[in-house]
Structures are given as C-alpha cells and as structure tokens.
Design a protein around this motif. Structure first.
Motif, PDB file in Angstrom:
ATOM      1  N   THR A 291       0.835  -1.205   0.000  1.00  0.00           N
ATOM      2  CA  THR A 291       0.000   0.000   0.000  1.00  0.00           C
ATOM      3  C   THR A 291       0.867   1.252   0.000  1.00  0.00           C
ATOM      4  O   THR A 291       0.559   2.236  -0.693  1.00  0.00           O
ATOM      5  CB  THR A 291      -0.922   0.003   1.227  1.00  0.00           C
ATOM      6  N   VAL A 292       1.973   1.219   0.744  1.00  0.00           N
ATOM      7  CA  VAL A 292       2.879   2.365   0.761  1.00  0.00           C
ATOM      8  C   VAL A 292       3.445   2.616  -0.631  1.00  0.00           C
ATOM      9  O   VAL A 292       3.524   3.768  -1.092  1.00  0.00           O
ATOM     10  CB  VAL A 292       4.019   2.129   1.781  1.00  0.00           C
ATOM     11  N   LEU A 293       3.838   1.570  -1.326  1.00  0.00           N
ATOM     12  CA  LEU A 293       4.394   1.735  -2.680  1.00  0.00           C
ATOM     13  C   LEU A 293       3.357   2.337  -3.624  1.00  0.00           C
ATOM     14  O   LEU A 293       3.668   3.209  -4.441  1.00  0.00           O
ATOM     15  CB  LEU A 293       4.894   0.391  -3.204  1.00  0.00           C
ATOM     16  N   ARG A 294       2.103   1.890  -3.517  1.00  0.00           N
ATOM     17  CA  ARG A 294       1.040   2.463  -4.359  1.00  0.00           C
ATOM     18  C   ARG A 294       0.814   3.934  -4.011  1.00  0.00           C
ATOM     19  O   ARG A 294       0.600   4.772  -4.898  1.00  0.00           O
ATOM     20  CB  ARG A 294      -0.246   1.666  -4.194  1.00  0.00           C
ATOM     21  N   ASP A 295       0.867   4.253  -2.709  1.00  0.00           N
ATOM     22  CA  ASP A 295       0.671   5.646  -2.302  1.00  0.00           C
ATOM     23  C   ASP A 295       1.792   6.528  -2.815  1.00  0.00           C
ATOM     24  O   ASP A 295       1.568   7.694  -3.193  1.00  0.00           O
ATOM     25  CB  ASP A 295       0.596   5.734  -0.772  1.00  0.00           C
ATOM     26  N   MET A 296       3.008   6.013  -2.851  1.00  0.00           N
ATOM     27  CA  MET A 296       4.134   6.787  -3.374  1.00  0.00           C
ATOM     28  C   MET A 296       3.932   7.106  -4.852  1.00  0.00           C
ATOM     29  O   MET A 296       4.227   8.216  -5.318  1.00  0.00           O
ATOM     30  CB  MET A 296       5.440   6.014  -3.164  1.00  0.00           C
ATOM     31  N   GLU A 297       3.426   6.143  -5.582  1.00  0.00           N
ATOM     32  CA  GLU A 297       3.144   6.382  -6.999  1.00  0.00           C
ATOM     33  C   GLU A 297       2.070   7.450  -7.157  1.00  0.00           C
ATOM     34  O   GLU A 297       2.159   8.314  -8.040  1.00  0.00           O
ATOM     35  CB  GLU A 297       2.700   5.083  -7.662  1.00  0.00           C
ATOM     36  N   ALA A 298       1.057   7.409  -6.284  1.00  0.00           N
ATOM     37  CA  ALA A 298      -0.010   8.405  -6.358  1.00  0.00           C
ATOM     38  C   ALA A 298       0.510   9.797  -6.027  1.00  0.00           C
ATOM     39  O   ALA A 298       0.139  10.787  -6.672  1.00  0.00           O
ATOM     40  CB  ALA A 298      -1.130   8.019  -5.395  1.00  0.00           C
ATOM     41  N   LEU A 299       1.398   9.897  -5.042  1.00  0.00           N
ATOM     42  CA  LEU A 299       1.966  11.200  -4.696  1.00  0.00           C
ATOM     43  C   LEU A 299       2.807  11.753  -5.835  1.00  0.00           C
ATOM     44  O   LEU A 299       2.735  12.950  -6.167  1.00  0.00           O
ATOM     45  CB  LEU A 299       2.821  11.076  -3.428  1.00  0.00           C
ATOM     46  N   SER A 300       3.603  10.900  -6.434  1.00  0.00           N
ATOM     47  CA  SER A 300       4.443  11.339  -7.541  1.00  0.00           C
ATOM     48  C   SER A 300       3.596  11.814  -8.712  1.00  0.00           C
ATOM     49  O   SER A 300       3.889  12.849  -9.339  1.00  0.00           O
ATOM     50  CB  SER A 300       5.358  10.196  -7.980  1.00  0.00           C
ATOM     51  N   ALA A 301       2.497  11.068  -9.000  1.00  0.00           N
ATOM     52  CA  ALA A 301       1.608  11.465 -10.096  1.00  0.00           C
ATOM     53  C   ALA A 301       0.921  12.788  -9.819  1.00  0.00           C
ATOM     54  O   ALA A 301       0.579  13.539 -10.748  1.00  0.00           O
ATOM     55  CB  ALA A 301       0.566  10.368 -10.327  1.00  0.00           C
ATOM     56  N   ALA A 302       0.728  13.113  -8.504  1.00  0.00           N
ATOM     57  CA  ALA A 302       0.069  14.364  -8.126  1.00  0.00           C
ATOM     58  C   ALA A 302       1.030  15.536  -8.071  1.00  0.00           C
ATOM     59  O   ALA A 302       0.629  16.662  -7.762  1.00  0.00           O
ATOM     60  CB  ALA A 302      -0.616  14.191  -6.778  1.00  0.00           C
ATOM     61  N   GLY A 303       2.316  15.293  -8.353  1.00  0.00           N
ATOM     62  CA  GLY A 303       3.282  16.387  -8.384  1.00  0.00           C
ATOM     63  C   GLY A 303       4.072  16.575  -7.110  1.00  0.00           C
ATOM     64  O   GLY A 303       4.855  17.525  -7.000  1.00  0.00           O
ATOM     65  N   VAL A 304       3.905  15.690  -6.126  1.00  0.00           N
ATOM     66  CA  VAL A 304       4.699  15.790  -4.894  1.00  0.00           C
ATOM     67  C   VAL A 304       6.093  15.254  -5.197  1.00  0.00           C
ATOM     68  O   VAL A 304       6.235  14.113  -5.679  1.00  0.00           O
ATOM     69  CB  VAL A 304       4.047  14.981  -3.759  1.00  0.00           C
ATOM     70  N   PRO A 305       7.149  16.028  -4.909  1.00  0.00           N
ATOM     71  CA  PRO A 305       8.513  15.611  -5.290  1.00  0.00           C
ATOM     72  C   PRO A 305       9.087  14.546  -4.362  1.00  0.00           C
ATOM     73  O   PRO A 305       9.998  14.801  -3.568  1.00  0.00           O
ATOM     74  CB  PRO A 305       9.302  16.924  -5.210  1.00  0.00           C
ATOM     75  N   VAL A 306       8.571  13.338  -4.450  1.00  0.00           N
ATOM     76  CA  VAL A 306       9.057  12.235  -3.640  1.00  0.00           C
ATOM     77  C   VAL A 306       9.938  11.344  -4.514  1.00  0.00           C
ATOM     78  O   VAL A 306       9.671  11.155  -5.698  1.00  0.00           O
ATOM     79  CB  VAL A 306       7.874  11.430  -3.042  1.00  0.00           C
ATOM     80  N   TYR A 307      11.015  10.828  -3.934  1.00  0.00           N
ATOM     81  CA  TYR A 307      11.898   9.967  -4.715  1.00  0.00           C
ATOM     82  C   TYR A 307      12.391   8.815  -3.838  1.00  0.00           C
ATOM     83  O   TYR A 307      12.331   8.872  -2.607  1.00  0.00           O
ATOM     84  CB  TYR A 307      13.079  10.762  -5.276  1.00  0.00           C
ATOM     85  N   ALA A 308      12.841   7.760  -4.473  1.00  0.00           N
ATOM     86  CA  ALA A 308      13.321   6.574  -3.768  1.00  0.00           C
ATOM     87  C   ALA A 308      14.833   6.465  -3.895  1.00  0.00           C
ATOM     88  O   ALA A 308      15.407   6.781  -4.951  1.00  0.00           O
ATOM     89  CB  ALA A 308      12.664   5.320  -4.331  1.00  0.00           C
ATOM     90  N   GLU A 309      15.482   6.032  -2.808  1.00  0.00           N
ATOM     91  CA  GLU A 309      16.915   5.767  -2.808  1.00  0.00           C
ATOM     92  C   GLU A 309      17.123   4.288  -2.554  1.00  0.00           C
ATOM     93  O   GLU A 309      16.548   3.716  -1.628  1.00  0.00           O
ATOM     94  CB  GLU A 309      17.628   6.591  -1.737  1.00  0.00           C
ATOM     95  N   ARG A 310      17.933   3.649  -3.385  1.00  0.00           N
ATOM     96  CA  ARG A 310      18.177   2.218  -3.277  1.00  0.00           C
ATOM     97  C   ARG A 310      19.269   1.927  -2.243  1.00  0.00           C
ATOM     98  O   ARG A 310      19.973   2.815  -1.794  1.00  0.00           O
ATOM     99  CB  ARG A 310      18.613   1.659  -4.635  1.00  0.00           C
ATOM    100  N   GLY A 311      19.399   0.691  -1.884  1.00  0.00           N
ATOM    101  CA  GLY A 311      20.480   0.280  -0.995  1.00  0.00           C
ATOM    102  C   GLY A 311      19.997  -0.022   0.408  1.00  0.00           C
ATOM    103  O   GLY A 311      18.831   0.172   0.751  1.00  0.00           O
ATOM    104  N   ARG A 312      20.960  -0.496   1.251  1.00  0.00           N
ATOM    105  CA  ARG A 312      20.610  -0.930   2.595  1.00  0.00           C
ATOM    106  C   ARG A 312      20.054   0.213   3.430  1.00  0.00           C
ATOM    107  O   ARG A 312      19.164   0.040   4.256  1.00  0.00           O
ATOM    108  CB  ARG A 312      21.855  -1.513   3.285  1.00  0.00           C
TER     109      ARG A 312
END
Length: 343
Positions: free
Chosen positions: A34-55
């Motif tokens: 659900t969190v991953l889906r919400d992140m996609e929704a925020l990004s589509a709405a123009g909220v500047p959220v980004y993901a960082e890979r790694g531990r």
C-alpha cells in the motif's frame, strides 16, 4: 481514508526525512504494498518524492518542499501538543486521529519554532502510566467498534442502542438518548437519558452499540461539566451507600476525604482530632478505606464496621505473632518502626 493517509505520509517524510517502506507501513498501519502504491499516487500528483536504493535507502522528499497549513500560532500549536499527550483520546477511540493531527500541527509551525515544539514530549509528561509508588494506571479497554459507534451517535445527535452489562446483572439491550462523553482517570463514561431519566454508562461495560437513524431527544446545547457534576452528586447520594462516623488524625484528613464518596459533617474534638461523618459506596469500600488509615483513624459507628475491623486486625496479629515453627517472633526493633523506616 486514503487522502488522510497520503497527507500523513507526506508529513512523516517532511519531519523525519528518509524513511523505508517498512517503517512507513508500520507508522500508517498498512502494508508495504500500500505504501508503494501511495508513493506512486503522490508522484503522479506532483509531490517531489523519490526513492533511494540500498541498505540505508528509502523514500524522501526533495529539499525545500513544504506543505501549507495555516491558522495556528505557536502557543496554540503548543497547547494542542500538550493536550495531545493525554490518554483521553485513547479512551474515546481517537488515538490514531490524534497522532495524525499532531503531525499536521508540527508541520504548521514556522521553522524557528518547529524544533522547540517537537521537543515538547521530552520536557512535559502528562498523566504517566504509573505514579510515584510505581502503581500502574489501568485504563478501560473498549473495542474500537463500540466506542466509534457511541461517538458517532453522540456527535450526530442520534439515538443509540447499547448492550450493557451492569454490575451483578446479565447484559441486555437498551435504547438511550446520548448527551456526551466524559473521561475520568482513563475511564470513559457515556452520559445519556433513558425514558427521560438521566443515566451514566461506563464505556467498558458496553458490549455492543448501534447508532440509530432517529434523532436523540436532548437539548441543542449542554453544559457537560455541570451535567457530570449533577450525575456525580446523584451517584454519591443514592444506592446502597453507608454512612460512617470517624475520628481521624488531622494529618490524614485528606486521605479519608479522598477515599470517601462525600463528607457530610465535620468538627474538631477537644484533643484536636477530627470527628467526620462520611459516606462510602458499600460496606466493603468502608472497611477498605478505614483499614488503610490504620491507627490514624477510628470508626465510631456503625458497630458492624468496628467489629469487622477488630476481627481483621486480630487475625493479622495472630498470623504474624507466631512463626512457622510455633516460636514467638521477636518484636520489631524501634529503628525499623514505621516512623524511622523512611525519611
């Protein structure tokens, strides 16, 4: 529901920085999917959220991004934060809503005040779970489904059906007109009328609740504090209460008054002791309260209470007067007497 969750998600990232999907899921009480889906929704709405890979990766917002929440000055926000630490919100089933509101309050503050407000919880503690004697405060546990239904009926002004388990009686359904909700020392109560008569119901004894469509028969406005005082007075003066005449050391006057339901009369004797007439909820309550005061108080009447306390003291003396091998136990040294045992 999802819109509120998205706002809470943004505020969590604003205030805590980079957070993993697992941490966000735990905070919001949802799955990581659900969190991953919400992140996609925020990004589509123009909220500047980004993901960082790694531990040590996770989700974060671009530096400088800020939500706009206005209308609160610093002192108002601080008052809300202090009030929010009280456990009354838990009693009324508003714990998660309060947590979400506190995130919004902190985010609404100017940058210069935010660090101060965020540190309130470290400097102010309201109603801790234990007192100075490490006695745990036990709060009533009420199912969320019950308290939510009761709360909705109270706020909407609708009649309410409750399945209530009164003390010593089997549970049964009854229809009431709710007036308001009160929390006292982590115990929740519903003030209501039933067939025109005032009633008080403890929320922990409501086994089920159902909000009805019909409007409640109640005044448009209510002074809840005054209503509670009136209900409390009727409780103290009705039912099976017992009146007790007591002589008490003035230093223990407040201890006696604090355990009694009411003080009916009070006067000083020639030796300086107080003679008080007080009421207790029932005989067991009276015996318990006087026993706590030991020799600092003497029940003068009724006779059954004097006899009960005498028999109890005799039984305790007999128990501790002889050891397990039937030898007399030596008296307690004066240095260990209660008056010398503590500062």
């Amino acid at each position: 529901m999802r819109a509120d969750r998205l706002v809470s998600l943004v505020l969590l990232l604003r205030q805590r920085g980079r957070l993993s999907a697992a941490t966000l899921a735990r905070e919001l009480e949802v799955s990581t999917r659900t969190v991953l889906r919400d992140m996609e929704a925020l990004s589509a709405a123009g909220v500047p959220v980004y993901a960082e890979r790694g531990r040590n990766g996770g989700f974060a917002l671009l530096p400088g991004f800020r939500t706009e929440l206005t209308g609160l000055n610093h002192d108002e926000a601080l008052a809300l934060l202090v009030a929010g630490s009280r456990r009354g919100a838990q009693v009324f089933g508003l714990g998660s809503a309060l947590a979400s509101a506190m995130l919004k309050v902190v985010d609404a503050l100017p940058e210069s005040h935010r660090d101060t407000a965020a540190g309130v919880a470290e400097r102010l503690l309201i109603d801790p779970e234990t007192d100075l004697l490490s006695r745990r405060v036990v709060a009533d546990e009420v199912p969320d489904t019950v308290v939510s239904e009761v709360r909705r009926a109270v706020l909407a002004g609708h009649r309410l059906r409750i399945r209530y388990a009164a003390v010593g009686r089997p549970p049964r359904w009854r229809t009431v007109d709710p007036i308001g909700l009160v929390t006292v020392r982590d115990q929740g109560y519903l003030l209501a009328t039933r067939s025109g008569a005032d009633r008080t119901y403890r929320l922990s004894r409501v086994l089920a609740a159902e909000e009805l469509d019909e409007p409640a028969q109640r005044p448009d406005r209510v002074d809840l504090d005054r209503a509670w005082q009136e209900h409390s007075t009727r409780f103290r003066t009705g039912g099976d209460q017992v009146a007790v005449l007591v002589r008490v050391d003035p230093a223990r006057r407040e201890d006696l008054a604090g355990t009694a339901l009411a003080v009916l009369a009070e006067a000083a004797d020639a030796d300086g002791r107080l003679r008080m007439e007080v009421t207790f909820q029932d005989p067991r309550h009276a015996e318990w309260a006087l026993w706590q005061l030991a020799t600092d108080a003497e029940a003068l009447a009724p006779q059954w209470l004097r006899s009960s306390l005498r028999d109890r003291a005799a039984a305790i003396a007999a128990r501790y007067g002889v050891s397990d091998d039937n030898r007399r136990v030596p008296a307690v040294p004066a240095c260990l007497d209660r008056g010398h045992a503590r500062d």
